[in-house]
Design a protein around this motif. Structure first.
Motif, PDB file in Angstrom:
ATOM      1  N   GLY A 244       0.816  -1.207   0.000  1.00  0.00           N
ATOM      2  CA  GLY A 244       0.000   0.000   0.000  1.00  0.00           C
ATOM      3  C   GLY A 244       0.850   1.258   0.000  1.00  0.00           C
ATOM      4  O   GLY A 244       0.548   2.228  -0.708  1.00  0.00           O
TER       5      GLY A 244
ATOM      6  N   ASN B 228       1.045   3.977  -3.094  1.00  0.00           N
ATOM      7  CA  ASN B 228       0.808   5.404  -2.865  1.00  0.00           C
ATOM      8  C   ASN B 228       1.967   6.235  -3.390  1.00  0.00           C
ATOM      9  O   ASN B 228       1.758   7.271  -4.033  1.00  0.00           O
ATOM     10  CB  ASN B 228       0.619   5.662  -1.372  1.00  0.00           C
ATOM     11  CG  ASN B 228       0.494   7.140  -1.058  1.00  0.00           C
ATOM     12  OD1 ASN B 228      -0.495   7.778  -1.380  1.00  0.00           O
ATOM     13  ND2 ASN B 228       1.517   7.706  -0.431  1.00  0.00           N
TER      14      ASN B 228
ATOM     15  N   ILE C  60      -0.529   6.891  -6.480  1.00  0.00           N
ATOM     16  CA  ILE C  60      -1.625   7.701  -5.948  1.00  0.00           C
ATOM     17  C   ILE C  60      -1.156   9.095  -5.558  1.00  0.00           C
ATOM     18  O   ILE C  60      -1.752  10.106  -5.953  1.00  0.00           O
ATOM     19  CB  ILE C  60      -2.271   6.988  -4.750  1.00  0.00           C
ATOM     20  CG1 ILE C  60      -2.870   5.660  -5.204  1.00  0.00           C
ATOM     21  CG2 ILE C  60      -3.362   7.866  -4.131  1.00  0.00           C
ATOM     22  CD1 ILE C  60      -3.441   4.845  -4.082  1.00  0.00           C
TER      23      ILE C  60
ATOM     24  N   MET D 130      -1.124  10.042   3.414  1.00  0.00           N
ATOM     25  CA  MET D 130      -1.647   9.175   2.369  1.00  0.00           C
ATOM     26  C   MET D 130      -0.943   7.819   2.370  1.00  0.00           C
ATOM     27  O   MET D 130      -1.568   6.782   2.094  1.00  0.00           O
ATOM     28  CB  MET D 130      -1.494   9.854   1.005  1.00  0.00           C
ATOM     29  CG  MET D 130      -2.362  11.074   0.828  1.00  0.00           C
ATOM     30  SD  MET D 130      -2.305  11.741  -0.854  1.00  0.00           S
ATOM     31  CE  MET D 130      -3.028  10.392  -1.780  1.00  0.00           C
ATOM     32  N   SER D 131       0.356   7.791   2.690  1.00  0.00           N
ATOM     33  CA  SER D 131       1.069   6.518   2.782  1.00  0.00           C
ATOM     34  C   SER D 131       0.498   5.665   3.893  1.00  0.00           C
ATOM     35  O   SER D 131       0.262   4.453   3.716  1.00  0.00           O
ATOM     36  CB  SER D 131       2.564   6.767   3.019  1.00  0.00           C
ATOM     37  OG  SER D 131       3.138   7.472   1.947  1.00  0.00           O
TER      38      SER D 131
ATOM     39  N   MET E 244      -3.098   4.419   2.823  1.00  0.00           N
ATOM     40  CA  MET E 244      -3.088   3.333   1.854  1.00  0.00           C
ATOM     41  C   MET E 244      -2.533   2.057   2.462  1.00  0.00           C
ATOM     42  O   MET E 244      -2.977   0.948   2.130  1.00  0.00           O
ATOM     43  CB  MET E 244      -2.264   3.734   0.630  1.00  0.00           C
ATOM     44  CG  MET E 244      -2.955   4.739  -0.264  1.00  0.00           C
ATOM     45  SD  MET E 244      -4.617   4.209  -0.784  1.00  0.00           S
ATOM     46  CE  MET E 244      -4.261   2.655  -1.598  1.00  0.00           C
TER      47      MET E 244
ATOM     48  N   VAL F  87      -5.468   0.631   4.260  1.00  0.00           N
ATOM     49  CA  VAL F  87      -6.455   0.096   3.312  1.00  0.00           C
ATOM     50  C   VAL F  87      -6.036  -1.284   2.820  1.00  0.00           C
ATOM     51  O   VAL F  87      -6.869  -2.184   2.674  1.00  0.00           O
ATOM     52  CB  VAL F  87      -6.634   1.070   2.131  1.00  0.00           C
ATOM     53  CG1 VAL F  87      -7.395   0.402   0.993  1.00  0.00           C
ATOM     54  CG2 VAL F  87      -7.374   2.323   2.582  1.00  0.00           C
ATOM     55  N   PHE F  88      -4.760  -1.486   2.602  1.00  0.00           N
ATOM     56  CA  PHE F  88      -4.272  -2.766   2.100  1.00  0.00           C
ATOM     57  C   PHE F  88      -4.287  -3.862   3.165  1.00  0.00           C
ATOM     58  O   PHE F  88      -3.961  -5.024   2.858  1.00  0.00           O
ATOM     59  CB  PHE F  88      -2.867  -2.605   1.527  1.00  0.00           C
ATOM     60  CG  PHE F  88      -2.845  -2.323   0.052  1.00  0.00           C
ATOM     61  CD1 PHE F  88      -3.431  -1.161  -0.444  1.00  0.00           C
ATOM     62  CD2 PHE F  88      -2.265  -3.197  -0.839  1.00  0.00           C
ATOM     63  CE1 PHE F  88      -3.432  -0.888  -1.800  1.00  0.00           C
ATOM     64  CE2 PHE F  88      -2.256  -2.933  -2.198  1.00  0.00           C
ATOM     65  CZ  PHE F  88      -2.849  -1.779  -2.674  1.00  0.00           C
TER      66      PHE F  88
ATOM     67  N   ILE G  52      -9.399  10.019  -2.578  1.00  0.00           N
ATOM     68  CA  ILE G  52      -7.938   9.907  -2.569  1.00  0.00           C
ATOM     69  C   ILE G  52      -7.328  10.637  -3.753  1.00  0.00           C
ATOM     70  O   ILE G  52      -6.310  11.326  -3.635  1.00  0.00           O
ATOM     71  CB  ILE G  52      -7.518   8.426  -2.563  1.00  0.00           C
ATOM     72  CG1 ILE G  52      -7.950   7.767  -1.242  1.00  0.00           C
ATOM     73  CG2 ILE G  52      -6.014   8.290  -2.743  1.00  0.00           C
ATOM     74  CD1 ILE G  52      -7.680   6.290  -1.190  1.00  0.00           C
TER      75      ILE G  52
ATOM     76  N   VAL H  94      -6.704   3.681  -9.184  1.00  0.00           N
ATOM     77  CA  VAL H  94      -6.749   3.615  -7.723  1.00  0.00           C
ATOM     78  C   VAL H  94      -7.809   2.628  -7.256  1.00  0.00           C
ATOM     79  O   VAL H  94      -7.591   1.848  -6.317  1.00  0.00           O
ATOM     80  CB  VAL H  94      -7.013   5.011  -7.130  1.00  0.00           C
ATOM     81  CG1 VAL H  94      -7.160   4.929  -5.617  1.00  0.00           C
ATOM     82  CG2 VAL H  94      -5.903   5.962  -7.514  1.00  0.00           C
TER      83      VAL H  94
ATOM     84  N   MET I 126      -8.084  -1.667  -5.089  1.00  0.00           N
ATOM     85  CA  MET I 126      -8.926  -1.801  -3.909  1.00  0.00           C
ATOM     86  C   MET I 126     -10.024  -2.841  -4.141  1.00  0.00           C
ATOM     87  O   MET I 126     -10.342  -3.634  -3.242  1.00  0.00           O
ATOM     88  CB  MET I 126      -9.525  -0.445  -3.545  1.00  0.00           C
ATOM     89  CG  MET I 126      -8.486   0.598  -3.154  1.00  0.00           C
ATOM     90  SD  MET I 126      -9.179   2.252  -2.906  1.00  0.00           S
ATOM     91  CE  MET I 126     -10.234   1.953  -1.501  1.00  0.00           C
TER      92      MET I 126
END
Length: 277
Positions: A143, A147, A151, A184-185, A188, A191-192, A230, A242, A246
């Protein structure tokens, strides 16, 4: 005589934890100092996504040539990073060096922590814990890398070049750039972790594959909304770049939950047969 195992007291455990934390701190500080000394190389990596010649833009331009869609190739842009506080650059250097040291030392940190708690686990718990920690770490790093390479550069390019009027010029502060990159890092990376969390919820009986399949359409809508947040761009291709990873994570999570349910059912059947015998 069988091998005697030493039974540690509460204070012995605290002493062992102190040694573990000391080894972790030494590793992180050492790698932090290494990163601090290589300042030019470190910030060449950190600041690379703000440049128009970043690797992802070259990739899009090659893809645009391959599929004959010039719109995929982003226009050349330039964003100036400024500093408005006296000590901000030194503090940023220290903080980025610390994060780099922590990131480089993370495998050793995880190993030391797992080595500390593993004696208290049964063999089957060690097996599951190793899988959870290993896959959780791998997915988190995936993730973070996604990013960094995809991203964040696309998000930065859009937000840094967006203007409400030509009379208003964008000059991005160093602290704003670093805070956005770190936030953001981390986001993400979390999220992963969806497949690992779904596996854990399935093991606890809180989540089923049928439930995830039934609400797949709702999940797709949520994924698209999160992807739009995002990457707030008007480019559908960027949104798909992106959202697709996901969505694939969601499908992988369904497969993991399904296998977990099947394995639990087989184990319950074996236990019933064993009890009858």
């Amino acid at each position: 005589m069988g091998q005697q195992q030493k039974i540690l007291t509460f204070w012995d455990h605290l002493e062992e934890l102190r040694h573990v934390l000391f080894r972790i701190a030494v590793a992180v500080v050492f790698l932090m100092l290494v990163a601090f000394l290589f300042k030019d190389e470190l910030f060449a990596i950190v600041l690379a996504p703000k440049n128009a010649d970043f690797i992802i833009y070259h990739f899009f331009c090659r893809m645009a040539d391959a599929v004959a869609m010039p719109s995929l190739c982003p226009e050349v842009f330039y964003v100036k990073i400024i500093n408005i506080q006296l000590a901000a650059q030194f503090i940023t250097h220290m903080s980025v060096s610390f994060y780099a040291g922590l990131l480089l030392a993370s495998p050793y940190v995880i190993y030391q922590l797992f080595r500390f708690v593993s004696p208290a686990l049964y063999e089957n718990e060690k097996k599951y814990s190793t899988r959870v920690v290993g896959w959780g770490y791998f997915l988190f790093m995936m993730g973070v890398l996604l990013n960094y390479f995809l991203i964040f550069p696309l998000t930065f390019r859009f937000l840094a070049t967006y203007q409400v009027s030509v009379e208003v010029e964008n000059t991005i502060t160093l602290s704003s750039y670093m805070d956005t990159l770190m936030m953001m890092s981390l986001m993400m990376g979390i999220v992963f972790e969806i497949p690992v969390l779904c596996w854990l919820f399935a093991k606890l009986g809180f989540l089923t594959a049928d439930f995830m399949k039934r609400y797949r359409r709702h999940a797709i809508v949520i994924i698209l909304i999160v992807g739009a947040i995002i990457t707030p761009t008007s480019d559908v291709f960027t949104l798909m770049m992106v959202s697709v990873p996901m969505y694939l994570l969601y499908e992988v999570s369904i497969w993991i939950v399904s296998r977990t349910e099947k394995k639990q059912q087989e184990e319950s059947v074996e236990e019933e047969v064993f009890e009858k015998l």
